[in-house]
Design a protein around this motif. Structure first.
Motif, PDB file in Angstrom:
ATOM      1  N   HIS A  11      -8.148 116.410 -23.494  1.00 38.26           N
ATOM      2  CA  HIS A  11      -9.132 116.762 -22.472  1.00 38.26           C
ATOM      3  C   HIS A  11     -10.567 116.739 -22.982  1.00 38.26           C
ATOM      4  CE1 HIS A  11      -5.508 118.474 -20.380  1.00 38.26           C
ATOM      5  NE2 HIS A  11      -6.055 117.693 -19.471  1.00 38.26           N
ATOM      6  N   GLN A  12     -10.746 116.297 -24.211  1.00 40.04           N
ATOM      7  CA  GLN A  12     -12.103 116.165 -24.725  1.00 40.04           C
ATOM      8  C   GLN A  12     -12.727 114.891 -24.148  1.00 40.04           C
ATOM      9  OE1 GLN A  12     -13.291 118.801 -26.609  1.00 40.04           O
ATOM     10  NE2 GLN A  12     -11.281 119.547 -25.962  1.00 40.04           N
ATOM     11  N   GLN A  13     -14.042 114.886 -24.128  1.00 41.84           N
ATOM     12  CA  GLN A  13     -14.728 113.722 -23.565  1.00 41.84           C
ATOM     13  C   GLN A  13     -14.564 112.485 -24.448  1.00 41.84           C
ATOM     14  OE1 GLN A  13     -18.771 114.878 -22.719  1.00 41.84           O
ATOM     15  NE2 GLN A  13     -18.156 115.390 -20.625  1.00 41.84           N
ATOM     16  N   GLN A  14     -14.507 111.338 -23.785  1.00 45.74           N
ATOM     17  CA  GLN A  14     -14.451 110.031 -24.445  1.00 45.74           C
ATOM     18  C   GLN A  14     -13.226 109.841 -25.339  1.00 45.74           C
ATOM     19  OE1 GLN A  14     -18.205 108.419 -25.961  1.00 45.74           O
ATOM     20  NE2 GLN A  14     -19.197 110.224 -25.105  1.00 45.74           N
ATOM     21  N   ILE A  15     -12.138 110.487 -24.933  1.00 47.29           N
ATOM     22  CA  ILE A  15     -10.866 110.256 -25.625  1.00 47.29           C
ATOM     23  C   ILE A  15     -10.030 109.323 -24.749  1.00 47.29           C
ATOM     24  CG2 ILE A  15      -8.659 111.357 -26.184  1.00 47.29           C
ATOM     25  CD1 ILE A  15     -10.553 112.117 -28.248  1.00 47.29           C
ATOM     26  N   ARG A  16      -9.528 108.287 -25.360  1.00 50.57           N
ATOM     27  CA  ARG A  16      -8.612 107.419 -24.620  1.00 50.57           C
ATOM     28  C   ARG A  16      -7.232 107.555 -25.252  1.00 50.57           C
ATOM     29  NH1 ARG A  16      -7.609 101.778 -24.936  1.00 50.57           N
ATOM     30  NH2 ARG A  16      -9.290 101.518 -26.460  1.00 50.57           N
ATOM     31  N   GLU A  17      -6.248 107.855 -24.413  1.00 57.17           N
ATOM     32  CA  GLU A  17      -4.895 108.038 -24.942  1.00 57.17           C
ATOM     33  C   GLU A  17      -4.199 106.697 -25.076  1.00 57.17           C
ATOM     34  OE1 GLU A  17      -3.940 111.157 -21.875  1.00 57.17           O
ATOM     35  OE2 GLU A  17      -2.890 111.981 -23.627  1.00 57.17           O
ATOM     36  N   LEU A  18      -3.747 106.409 -26.273  1.00 55.79           N
ATOM     37  CA  LEU A  18      -3.000 105.165 -26.491  1.00 55.79           C
ATOM     38  C   LEU A  18      -1.515 105.432 -26.302  1.00 55.79           C
ATOM     39  CD1 LEU A  18      -5.011 104.061 -29.646  1.00 55.79           C
ATOM     40  CD2 LEU A  18      -5.156 103.047 -27.357  1.00 55.79           C
ATOM     41  N   ILE A  19      -1.066 106.568 -26.806  1.00 56.76           N
ATOM     42  CA  ILE A  19       0.300 107.048 -26.511  1.00 56.76           C
ATOM     43  C   ILE A  19       0.135 108.494 -26.064  1.00 56.76           C
ATOM     44  CG2 ILE A  19       2.665 107.337 -27.336  1.00 56.76           C
ATOM     45  CD1 ILE A  19       1.939 105.610 -29.745  1.00 56.76           C
ATOM     46  N   PRO A  20       0.281 108.755 -24.782  1.00 54.85           N
ATOM     47  CA  PRO A  20       0.104 110.138 -24.325  1.00 54.85           C
ATOM     48  C   PRO A  20       1.275 111.006 -24.764  1.00 54.85           C
ATOM     49  CG  PRO A  20       0.585 108.680 -22.474  1.00 54.85           C
ATOM     50  CD  PRO A  20       0.614 107.829 -23.708  1.00 54.85           C
ATOM     51  N   PHE A  21       1.071 112.290 -24.663  1.00 49.45           N
ATOM     52  CA  PHE A  21       2.133 113.236 -24.964  1.00 49.45           C
ATOM     53  C   PHE A  21       3.245 113.065 -23.947  1.00 49.45           C
ATOM     54  CE2 PHE A  21       4.199 117.334 -24.314  1.00 49.45           C
ATOM     55  CZ  PHE A  21       4.616 117.581 -25.596  1.00 49.45           C
ATOM     56  N   SER A  22       4.487 112.946 -24.411  1.00 49.74           N
ATOM     57  CA  SER A  22       5.600 112.872 -23.464  1.00 49.74           C
ATOM     58  C   SER A  22       6.474 114.089 -23.670  1.00 49.74           C
ATOM     59  CB  SER A  22       6.381 111.581 -23.656  1.00 49.74           C
ATOM     60  OG  SER A  22       7.047 111.597 -24.886  1.00 49.74           O
ATOM     61  N   SER A  23       6.657 114.801 -22.588  1.00 47.00           N
ATOM     62  CA  SER A  23       7.436 116.038 -22.708  1.00 47.00           C
ATOM     63  C   SER A  23       8.914 115.708 -22.828  1.00 47.00           C
ATOM     64  CB  SER A  23       7.171 116.941 -21.520  1.00 47.00           C
ATOM     65  OG  SER A  23       7.586 116.274 -20.352  1.00 47.00           O
ATOM     66  N   SER A  24       9.651 116.656 -23.337  1.00 51.07           N
ATOM     67  CA  SER A  24      11.074 116.442 -23.576  1.00 51.07           C
ATOM     68  C   SER A  24      11.826 117.655 -23.046  1.00 51.07           C
ATOM     69  CB  SER A  24      11.294 116.288 -25.079  1.00 51.07           C
ATOM     70  OG  SER A  24      12.635 116.549 -25.406  1.00 51.07           O
ATOM     71  N   THR A  25      13.089 117.466 -22.738  1.00 53.74           N
ATOM     72  CA  THR A  25      13.890 118.606 -22.281  1.00 53.74           C
ATOM     73  C   THR A  25      14.251 119.497 -23.470  1.00 53.74           C
ATOM     74  OG1 THR A  25      15.814 117.193 -22.509  1.00 53.74           O
ATOM     75  CG2 THR A  25      14.912 117.491 -20.277  1.00 53.74           C
ATOM     76  N   HIS A  26      14.212 118.905 -24.652  1.00 53.65           N
ATOM     77  CA  HIS A  26      14.538 119.661 -25.866  1.00 53.65           C
ATOM     78  C   HIS A  26      13.272 120.357 -26.369  1.00 53.65           C
ATOM     79  CE1 HIS A  26      15.907 120.857 -29.703  1.00 53.65           C
ATOM     80  NE2 HIS A  26      17.049 120.164 -29.664  1.00 53.65           N
ATOM     81  N   PRO A  27      13.276 121.684 -26.459  1.00 61.12           N
ATOM     82  CA  PRO A  27      12.031 122.389 -26.797  1.00 61.12           C
ATOM     83  C   PRO A  27      11.493 122.113 -28.197  1.00 61.12           C
ATOM     84  CG  PRO A  27      13.890 123.916 -26.780  1.00 61.12           C
ATOM     85  CD  PRO A  27      14.400 122.622 -26.242  1.00 61.12           C
ATOM     86  N   LEU A  28      12.315 121.575 -29.102  1.00 65.31           N
ATOM     87  CA  LEU A  28      11.857 121.330 -30.472  1.00 65.31           C
ATOM     88  C   LEU A  28      11.314 119.919 -30.659  1.00 65.31           C
ATOM     89  CD1 LEU A  28      14.652 122.898 -32.719  1.00 65.31           C
ATOM     90  CD2 LEU A  28      12.326 123.734 -32.386  1.00 65.31           C
ATOM     91  N   GLU A  29      11.699 119.037 -29.730  1.00 62.67           N
ATOM     92  CA  GLU A  29      11.459 117.618 -29.949  1.00 62.67           C
ATOM     93  C   GLU A  29       9.996 117.227 -29.777  1.00 62.67           C
ATOM     94  OE1 GLU A  29      15.134 114.939 -28.805  1.00 62.67           O
ATOM     95  OE2 GLU A  29      13.471 114.657 -27.401  1.00 62.67           O
TER      96      GLU A  29
END
Lengths: 495, 495
Positions: A319-337
C-alpha cells in the motif's frame, strides 16, 4: 504439555548458581573446555533422529534443512573447541622486562579472562545452530563463561531435550551442573529479570530488532552496564551491475530466487532488496525472477505468529506509493503457508519512504530501479547498517563502479561478490555482524571462532613469577601457541 | 585570552567536515597513516620547549614530569605507527575456498574498517599523553578515523598549540585538513551536541566517572548507539600479604609512599586502598608509611577545582565512622597546594560504607586492616571494577593465598606483582582498562597499540577477486604480515 515460565525465585536461584559455577569453570583449561564442547556434540549426535523429528514438529522446517543445521551445530562445537585448543582464537602478547638503569620497563603479559555468566536467547528460525546448543552457547562455554539459555517459546521441547543432553555432557566431564542451565519464559518479564540480574555479565541474542533493542536498553541501564550481542536481522541489499546483469541475467535471477525462498525466506541473511539500473537487462532480469518465484512452491513458515507478521508486513508494503506488485500476496487456506511475493519500485520512491527499508521476514523481495549509477550510489549511501551487501558484477564492473564498493564497505559486515548472502560459512574469517541496527555491537561476530572473543575481556600481568601465570603466558610456551613477543609473532619459548 | 565555546553551527560544520574527510582518509594505506603519526611527533618535538613551558603554566605540573609525559606522547605516536605498518596491531584471517562438490565453501577473508569520525575528550592530568595528541588521537588516526578533539578547559592554550602542530603535520602529509579538528567547550552542552551528532561514530574519553558516564548515556540513547571508551579512574587496591610485609616492610612502605604522592596523587592508577592483615608487621608498615608521607613536600594540584574537590572528599571521608586519621588534612594558604593525607580503618567498617570505596583524586590513601585472610578475601570480593590490583607478596604468599588472586582477576584489567600501579608501560601487552566502573568498555585498552582496535570493526570479503581486496588480504601478502590462513598462523603468500 507446555512449560511454565520461570518464577522470580527460580531466576534468582539460576543466576546465583551460574555465578557459583563460573568461579570454578573459568579456571578450567582450554583443553577441558574443548573436551566439554566435543562431549556436547557427541551427546547430541547420539540422539539426532529424535531431535530432528522433534524440531520438525515444532518449527515446520523440512527435514533436509534441519539435518544441515544439525550438522552445522556439531561442527561449530568442534571448531570452536579446536580454535581454543590451538590458541588461534585469541591474541596473546608478551613484552619482556627492559632492565634499563634510567627507565626500567616492567614485564607485561596479556591474555583474557571470561566475563561471567551469559544469558542466551535463541532464534526461532534456527532451533539448533542459533539456539540452545548454538553458536552463543558454544562460544560462551569456550570462553570459560557459564550459560543460562532461555528456551525460545517456538520450540520449547526441542530446547528442553537439547538442554538435557548438554547437562548430561557436563556431568560426564565431571564439571559443576550449573555451567549450563535452561529456563522457560514466554513472557518478556523473564528475559528482563534475567538480563537485569547482577550475576549476569553478558547477553547473546538472535532475533528481531524490537526484542534485541529492548534487551540492549535494559542492559545499558543496569547499575553495572553489560555487553549485549544482539543480531537483529538485515535487508541484505544486492546490487546488480550492468555488465554482469546483461551477461548472466538468468544465472543471477536463479541464484537470487533460490536465496529469497530458501527456508521460506526465514533467514537474517535473506536478500530483501535488489538494486539495478533501469535497462533492458533489468527488465529481462525482473521477468525471469518473477517467473522463477511464481513457480516456487508454497512453504510452511515457522509458526502462525511469523506467518501472520509476514502477511501484515507484505500488506503494508503493497500500500505504499509507487509500488508495483509483480507477484502479489496470495492467501492460503493453510495458516502457516507462504508463497513468494515480489514487488518493484523506483529509487526515488524508495529513498522517500522508510517503510520500504524495513526487513520483511519471509519469501519477499523488492526490486529497486535506479535511473543511473549516480542514483544507485545515492540510494546505497542512505542504507542503514546491514549484515551483508552483495555485488553482482564483472571485474570490469567493479573497476568502473569502485565508488559503490567504497560506500557499501561502510554499511555492512560482509561483502559478497557474485554469490548470495544466505549460507554463512562457519570459519575463522567469517564476520557475521554489522553496523547498527543489524547488530548492537558491530565489533564482534556471532559465527566463527572469533565469536568466543565476545565473552572475554583482556587482562595483563605485570612482573608475575612465571609459575603463577596462566600457561598461555608462561616462558616455556607449554601450549605451543603463537604469541606476540616484543612486537613480533612467535611460537618460541622465552629463554 | 580565553577561547569561546563552539557554537551549534560550528559543531555541525565540524562534524560534517570530519565525515567528509573520513571518506577520503579511511582509504589511506597503513604506511601513510604511520607517516602521519611520525610527522605529528616531529612537529611536536620541534616545539618541545615552548609546549612544556605552556603546559607548566596551565597545569602546575613540574617540568620533569611534563618532559617525561611529552616523550611518552611522541613514543606512542611512533609505536602505534610501527604496530600499524607491521600489521601486528590486528588479526587478519583467510579461509580459502573448498571446492567440495557436495558442500562447496566460499573464500572468506577478514580485515577491519574504521568506524568513522571520533570525538576525543582529553584528561586534565595528562595535557600531552591523554589529551590533544594523546593515545586516543593517535589510535583513532592509526585506525583510519578522523578526529575532533574538544580541548580540556584546564589547559586550552596547550591544546590549541598542539592542535595547530597536528594540523601542520596533516598538511605536510598532503591529507585533508579535516582529518584533525579542534574545538573548545567549557560547557557540557558542547560535548553533548558533539556526541549526539550522527556523523560521530565513537568517543574516547579520560576523566571522571560523572563526566564519562554522562557521555556513555548520551551515546546509547542515540538513534544509532555508538561505542564510548571512557576511562573513569579507579582506587587501585593494594594487598599486602604477610610474609612479604614482614620481610620487606620498609621497601613496601617506600614504594607505596612514592606512588601515592607522584604528581600529587593525580593519576588514575594511584593506589588509593591498602589492605593488610592486622599484625605487628602491618603496624610497623603503617608507622613507616605515615612517616614517609609526612615528610613528603606539599605539591601544587592541577587547578583550583581539583584542589577544592580533594579537600571536600577528604573531609567527607574523615567524618565517616571508624576512621582514624594518621595524617590529617592540613590546610595551606596556597589554594592549589595539597599535602598527603592518610587514614586507617577496619575491613568491617570499609565493607559497611560505600563512601570509603570511592576514588579520592589526590595524595590520599586509606589503610584497611583485616582481621584475617578470610576477611581480606571477603572485602576483595566486594570491590568494584578497577584498572589495577596489586599484590605485595612472596611466591610463598602467592601459593598460600591463591584464592585472593582468583578473586582479584575478576576485578581488574592489570594485576601487578610487587610493584606500584602508577607508571603504565606503553607496550603491546599493556591493558589499561578494567571492568565497569573503571571503564565503560572492559574489552578494550586505552594504552598500547591494541588501543587502535577500539576504532575499527571487522569486515569480511566473500569470493572477491584478489585485485579488489585490501592488500592485507591479497594472496601475495604484499605487506608481509602474519595472517591466520585456514586456521594456522602464517606469514606466507597464498599460491
Amino acid at each position: 504439555m507446555s512449560f511454565p515460565d520461570a518464577t522470580p525465585a527460580e531466576i534468582e536461584q539460576t543466576a546465583q548458581r551460574a555465578w557459583e559455577a563460573f568461579v570454578v569453570y573459568r579456571k578450567t583449561s582450554w583443553k577441558q573446555r574443548a573436551g566439554l564442547l566435543s562431549q556436547i556434540a557427541e551427546a547430541l549426535r547420539a540422539r539426532e533422529t529424535e531431535l530432528i523429528a522433534l524440531a520438525m514438529s515444532e518449527t515446520h522446517l523440512p527435514e533436509a534443512r534441519l539435518k544441515n543445521e544439525f550438522a552445522r551445530t556439531l561442527f561449530q562445537l568442534q571448531q570452536y573447541g579446536h580454535a581454543l585448543e590451538t590458541g588461534i582464537w585469541g591474541s596473546f602478547s608478551i613484552d619482556t622486562a627492559v632492565p634499563d638503569p634510567v627507565s626500567p620497563q616492567a614485564d607485561v603479559r596479556k591474555t583474557y579472562v571470561p566475563l561471567g555468566p551469559v544469558a542466551v536467547f535463541g532464534a526461532s528460525n534456527f532451533p539448533f545452530a542459533f539456539s540452545t546448543a548454538g553458536g552463543d552457547t558454544a562460544s560462551a562455554l569456550a570462553a570459560g563463561c557459564t550459560v543460562i539459555v532461555k528456551a525460545h517459546p517456538a520450540h520449547p521441547h526441542t530446547s528442553e531435550m537439547v538442554a538435557a543432553l548438554i547437562q548430561q555432557a557436563v556431568r560426564q566431564c565431571n564439571l559443576p551442573d550449573a555451567i549450563f542451565q535452561h529456563i522457560h519464559g514466554a513472557s518478556p518479564t523473564v528475559s528482563e529479570m534475567l538480563v537485569k540480574h547482577p550475576c549476569i555479565k553478558a547477553v547473546g541474542f538472535t532475533g528481531s530488532y524490537a526484542a534485541g533493542k529492548a534487551l540492549f536498553d535494559i542492559a545499558r541501564q543496569r547499575k553495572e552496564p553489560i555487553p549485549v550481542f544482539a543480531e537483529m536481522g538485515s535487508v541484505n541489499p544486492v546490487f546488480l551491475l550492468p555488465e554482469k546483469l546483461s551477461r548472466d541475467t538468468a544465472t543471477v535471477a536463479d541464484m537470487l530466487a533460490g536465496s529469497i525462498t530458501l527456508s521460506a525466506g526465514q533467514f537474517c541473511t535473506k536478500p530483501g532488496l535488489i538494486f539495478g539500473i533501469q535497462s533492458e537487462a533489468l527488465e529481462r532480469f525482473t521477468t525471469l525472477l518473477t517467473e522463477k518465484l511464481k513457480h516456487t512452491q508454497a512453504q510452511d513458515m515457522l509458526h502462525e505468529g511469523i506467518a501472520h507478521a509476514f502477511r501484515e508486513k507484505v500488506q503494508l508494503a503493497r500500500h505504499q506509493q509507487q509500488i508495483r506488485e509483480l507477484i502479489p500476496f496470495s492467501s492460503s487456506t493453510h495458516p502457516l503457508e507462504a508463497k513468494p511475493v515480489l514487488s518493484i519500485t523506483s529509487a526515488s520512491a524508495f529513498m522517500a519512504n522508510a517503510v520500504l527499508h524495513e526487513e520483511i521476514f519471509g519469501p519477499y523481495a523488492l526490486i529497486i530501479g535506479c535511473k543511473n549509477f549516480e542514483e544507485m550510489l545515492e540510494v546505497a549511501g542512505q542504507l542503514e547498517g546491514q549484515l551483508t551487501c552483495t555485488l553482482m558484477a564483472t571485474e570490469q564492473d567493479l573497476q568502473k563502479h569502485a565508488a559503490l564498493l567504497d560506500v557499501l564497505i561502510l554499511k555492512c559486515g560482509r561483502m559478497i561478490f557474485n554469490g548470495v548472502p544466505t549460507g554463512v560459512r562457519v570459519c575463522m574469517a567469517m564476520h557475521h555482524g554489522g553496523p547498527f541496527p543489524a547488530t548492537t555491537d558491530s565489533r564482534f561476530t556471532s559465527v566463527g571462532a572469533d565469536a568466543i572473543k565476545r565473552f572475554v575481556r583482556p587482562i595483563c600481568f605485570q612482573n608475575f613469577p612465571d609459575a603463577f601465570l596462566p600457561p598461555e603466558l608462561q616462558n616455556e610456551n607449554p601450549l605451543l601457541i603463537g604469541r606476540i613477543i616484543n612486537q613480533r609473532l612467535s611460537s618460541s619459548k622465552i629463554v
